[in-house]
Design a protein around this motif. Structure first.
Motif, PDB file in Angstrom:
ATOM      1  N   ARG A   1       0.254  33.927  -8.344  1.00 25.81           N
ATOM      2  CA  ARG A   1       0.793  32.664  -7.818  1.00 25.81           C
ATOM      3  C   ARG A   1       0.135  32.246  -6.504  1.00 25.81           C
ATOM      4  O   ARG A   1       0.176  31.082  -6.135  1.00 25.81           O
ATOM      5  N   LEU A   2      -0.408  33.209  -5.776  1.00 25.46           N
ATOM      6  CA  LEU A   2      -1.066  32.892  -4.506  1.00 25.46           C
ATOM      7  C   LEU A   2      -2.533  32.555  -4.783  1.00 25.46           C
ATOM      8  O   LEU A   2      -3.091  32.973  -5.783  1.00 25.46           O
ATOM      9  N   PRO A   3      -3.151  31.776  -3.891  1.00 25.98           N
ATOM     10  CA  PRO A   3      -4.512  31.301  -4.189  1.00 25.98           C
ATOM     11  C   PRO A   3      -5.575  32.399  -4.135  1.00 25.98           C
ATOM     12  O   PRO A   3      -5.427  33.389  -3.434  1.00 25.98           O
ATOM     13  N   ASP A   4      -6.640  32.153  -4.893  1.00 32.50           N
ATOM     14  CA  ASP A   4      -7.804  33.039  -4.928  1.00 32.50           C
ATOM     15  C   ASP A   4      -8.915  32.365  -4.135  1.00 32.50           C
ATOM     16  O   ASP A   4      -9.409  31.302  -4.512  1.00 32.50           O
ATOM     17  N   ALA A   5      -9.305  33.002  -3.019  1.00 32.23           N
ATOM     18  CA  ALA A   5     -10.260  32.402  -2.070  1.00 32.23           C
ATOM     19  C   ALA A   5     -11.645  32.177  -2.660  1.00 32.23           C
ATOM     20  O   ALA A   5     -12.450  31.437  -2.100  1.00 32.23           O
ATOM     21  N   ALA A   6     -11.940  32.808  -3.793  1.00 34.65           N
ATOM     22  CA  ALA A   6     -13.268  32.673  -4.403  1.00 34.65           C
ATOM     23  C   ALA A   6     -13.417  31.361  -5.178  1.00 34.65           C
ATOM     24  O   ALA A   6     -14.518  31.010  -5.602  1.00 34.65           O
ATOM     25  N   LYS A   7     -12.317  30.632  -5.331  1.00 39.28           N
ATOM     26  CA  LYS A   7     -12.340  29.469  -6.226  1.00 39.28           C
ATOM     27  C   LYS A   7     -12.598  28.150  -5.493  1.00 39.28           C
ATOM     28  O   LYS A   7     -12.846  28.125  -4.290  1.00 39.28           O
ATOM     29  N   ASP A   8     -12.523  27.028  -6.243  1.00 38.44           N
ATOM     30  CA  ASP A   8     -12.913  25.726  -5.688  1.00 38.44           C
ATOM     31  C   ASP A   8     -11.711  24.790  -5.507  1.00 38.44           C
ATOM     32  O   ASP A   8     -10.550  25.217  -5.609  1.00 38.44           O
ATOM     33  N   GLN A   9     -12.012  23.508  -5.263  1.00 37.08           N
ATOM     34  CA  GLN A   9     -10.960  22.533  -4.953  1.00 37.08           C
ATOM     35  C   GLN A   9      -9.951  22.361  -6.094  1.00 37.08           C
ATOM     36  O   GLN A   9      -8.783  22.063  -5.851  1.00 37.08           O
TER      37      GLN A   9
ATOM     38  N   THR B   1     -18.740  36.187  -2.034  1.00 37.42           N
ATOM     39  CA  THR B   1     -19.360  34.979  -1.474  1.00 37.42           C
ATOM     40  C   THR B   1     -18.500  34.396  -0.362  1.00 37.42           C
ATOM     41  O   THR B   1     -17.335  34.062  -0.565  1.00 37.42           O
ATOM     42  N   GLN B   2     -19.081  34.313   0.825  1.00 36.98           N
ATOM     43  CA  GLN B   2     -18.445  33.623   1.957  1.00 36.98           C
ATOM     44  C   GLN B   2     -19.539  32.927   2.738  1.00 36.98           C
ATOM     45  O   GLN B   2     -20.728  33.115   2.474  1.00 36.98           O
ATOM     46  N   PHE B   3     -19.150  32.113   3.712  1.00 36.73           N
ATOM     47  CA  PHE B   3     -20.117  31.289   4.436  1.00 36.73           C
ATOM     48  C   PHE B   3     -20.096  31.650   5.914  1.00 36.73           C
ATOM     49  O   PHE B   3     -19.079  32.116   6.437  1.00 36.73           O
ATOM     50  N   THR B   4     -21.247  31.431   6.565  1.00 36.32           N
ATOM     51  CA  THR B   4     -21.364  31.826   7.958  1.00 36.32           C
ATOM     52  C   THR B   4     -21.999  30.693   8.761  1.00 36.32           C
ATOM     53  O   THR B   4     -22.794  29.918   8.218  1.00 36.32           O
ATOM     54  N   ASP B   5     -21.612  30.563  10.050  1.00 34.57           N
ATOM     55  CA  ASP B   5     -22.107  29.444  10.846  1.00 34.57           C
ATOM     56  C   ASP B   5     -23.555  29.683  11.267  1.00 34.57           C
ATOM     57  O   ASP B   5     -23.926  30.788  11.657  1.00 34.57           O
ATOM     58  N   LYS B   6     -24.355  28.603  11.211  1.00 36.69           N
ATOM     59  CA  LYS B   6     -25.782  28.703  11.526  1.00 36.69           C
ATOM     60  C   LYS B   6     -25.976  29.064  12.993  1.00 36.69           C
ATOM     61  O   LYS B   6     -26.860  29.842  13.334  1.00 36.69           O
ATOM     62  N   SER B   7     -25.124  28.554  13.896  1.00 40.37           N
ATOM     63  CA  SER B   7     -25.337  28.748  15.337  1.00 40.37           C
ATOM     64  C   SER B   7     -25.221  30.206  15.774  1.00 40.37           C
ATOM     65  O   SER B   7     -26.049  30.671  16.555  1.00 40.37           O
ATOM     66  N   THR B   8     -24.204  30.919  15.310  1.00 40.23           N
ATOM     67  CA  THR B   8     -23.998  32.281  15.821  1.00 40.23           C
ATOM     68  C   THR B   8     -23.981  33.346  14.725  1.00 40.23           C
ATOM     69  O   THR B   8     -24.144  34.529  15.025  1.00 40.23           O
TER      70      THR B   8
ATOM     71  N   MET C   1     -16.259  31.092   6.696  1.00 39.44           N
ATOM     72  CA  MET C   1     -15.451  30.194   5.869  1.00 39.44           C
ATOM     73  C   MET C   1     -15.396  30.805   4.473  1.00 39.44           C
ATOM     74  O   MET C   1     -16.385  31.370   3.988  1.00 39.44           O
ATOM     75  N   LEU C   2     -14.222  30.678   3.845  1.00 45.20           N
ATOM     76  CA  LEU C   2     -14.048  31.105   2.461  1.00 45.20           C
ATOM     77  C   LEU C   2     -14.529  29.985   1.525  1.00 45.20           C
ATOM     78  O   LEU C   2     -14.550  28.816   1.925  1.00 45.20           O
ATOM     79  N   PRO C   3     -14.855  30.304   0.282  1.00 52.25           N
ATOM     80  CA  PRO C   3     -15.163  29.229  -0.677  1.00 52.25           C
ATOM     81  C   PRO C   3     -14.065  28.157  -0.741  1.00 52.25           C
ATOM     82  O   PRO C   3     -14.374  26.957  -0.795  1.00 52.25           O
ATOM     83  N   THR C   4     -12.789  28.562  -0.685  1.00 50.35           N
ATOM     84  CA  THR C   4     -11.707  27.562  -0.720  1.00 50.35           C
ATOM     85  C   THR C   4     -11.672  26.710   0.557  1.00 50.35           C
ATOM     86  O   THR C   4     -11.206  25.575   0.522  1.00 50.35           O
ATOM     87  N   ASP C   5     -12.144  27.266   1.688  1.00 55.62           N
ATOM     88  CA  ASP C   5     -12.229  26.461   2.913  1.00 55.62           C
ATOM     89  C   ASP C   5     -13.341  25.414   2.757  1.00 55.62           C
ATOM     90  O   ASP C   5     -13.165  24.242   3.111  1.00 55.62           O
ATOM     91  N   MET C   6     -14.495  25.840   2.220  1.00 55.59           N
ATOM     92  CA  MET C   6     -15.621  24.924   2.019  1.00 55.59           C
ATOM     93  C   MET C   6     -15.254  23.804   1.041  1.00 55.59           C
ATOM     94  O   MET C   6     -15.781  22.694   1.132  1.00 55.59           O
ATOM     95  N   ALA C   7     -14.330  24.101   0.134  1.00 59.31           N
ATOM     96  CA  ALA C   7     -13.888  23.090  -0.838  1.00 59.31           C
ATOM     97  C   ALA C   7     -13.320  21.860  -0.128  1.00 59.31           C
ATOM     98  O   ALA C   7     -13.367  20.749  -0.658  1.00 59.31           O
TER      99      ALA C   7
END
Ligand code: HIF
Length: 290
Positions: A142-150, A219-226, A231-237
């Protein structure tokens, strides 16, 4: 009078001042127990309150914060709840000090307290949840899966009864805390002040360039500056979807709008499915205002 005698003999009915004492005890423990993560149990308390509430299903009326069924396996062992024992254990001495409060009220009050103590908006809170037994545990998934999309974000949060704007506002809570490889498999904080509630999550989402992290983990995302934030895939969504993105851009520019709309939606989250007997919400004083 006989009325006063009857009241004296009746069950203890806590008033706002009693709940403020519970709030104060949690706030004091947050201030004392700084040898954890980035120096505060606040973020994991917010996560406990949300995972207790986010099992709600509006079709069947099951799940939600009423019941505190995460005390029991199988719910405590659901993958999404990994690490939340730290938050439940943190609140045990508070429960021992105030045995009259239900776990379900205590866990949600803990989340509201943490947000306020970490400089977030006021979270008006309503008592009345009752603990339930293991038979009320919700099924896994019932709780979200961070690997998924919008699509998944919309599926999960519309099952609870939230609209797009509310979903985006809620997810701004990822300004707090961090991911742990031994809990979710993900790693790192979303911003540089993970123990202060801000709109930084949104600002970074729109202003930073986010690259996929090169590592053996999920799969996760990282900031270019530092290269230190995540960010999780669901955050990028939230920036891939234009209906989500317009709210991200609005909250990135307008912290007051985010605080106001976040408060409303977090209050709603903590109340999903609860058969309250009262309409009155309490606004608690923060530790620095007393
Ligand atoms: Fe989180 N969330 N969350 N979350 N979350 C994590 C951590 C926190 C999702 C996944 C994760 C919300 C929505 C979603 C907090 C609060 C909220 C972690 C890392 C993951 C994977 C866990 C770990 O490894 O310790 C997903 C997929 C969500 C839907 C998109 C809520 C809106 C943001 C509802 C919410 O309030 C908090 C706080 C943390 C940090 C916990 C910590 O221990 O520091």
């Amino acid at each position: 009078s006989s009325k006063a005698q009857a009241q004296a003999k009746g069950p203890f009915v806590p008033a706002q001042a009693d709940y403020q004492k519970v709030y104060d005890a949690i706030a004091q423990r947050l201030a004392d127990e700084t040898d954890y993560d980035d120096g505060s149990y606040g973020p994991v308390l917010v996560r406990l309150a949300w995972h207790a509430s986010g099992t709600y299903d509006k079709e069947t009326g099951t799940g939600g914060s009423n019941g505190a069924t995460m005390r029991f396996a199988p719910e405590s062992d659901h993958g999404a709840n990994a690490g939340l024992k730290a938050a439940r254990d943190f609140l045990e001495p508070i429960k021992a000090q105030f045995p009259w409060i239900s776990y379900s009220d205590l866990w949600t009050l803990g989340g509201a307290c943490a947000i306020q103590e970490l400089s977030g908006p006021t979270i008006p809170w309503r008592p009345g949840r009752e603990d339930r037994d293991v038979s009320a545990c919700t099924p896994d998934g019932r709780l979200p899966d961070a690997a998924k999309d919008q699509r998944h974000v919309r599926d999960i949060f519309s099952r609870m009864g939230f609209d797009d704007r509310e979903m985006v506002a809620l997810i701004g809570a990822h300004a707090l805390g961090r991911c742990h490889t031994d809990r979710s498999g993900y790693d790192g904080p979303w911003n540089f002040s993970p123990t202060v509630f801000t709109n930084e999550f949104f600002r970074l989402l729109v202003e930073e360039k986010w690259n996929q992290k090169k590592w053996n983990g999920p799969t996760q995302f990282t900031d270019k500056s530092t290269g230190t934030l995540m960010m999780l895939p669901t955050d990028m969504a939230l920036i891939k979807d234009k209906n989500f993105k317009k709210h991200v851009e609005r909250y990135a520019k307008d912290s007051d709008a985010f605080f106001k709309e976040f408060s409303d939606v977090f209050v709603k989250l903590l109340e999903l499915g609860v058969p309250f007997k009262t309409d009155e919400r309490f606004v608690f004083k923060t530790s620095d205002s007393e």
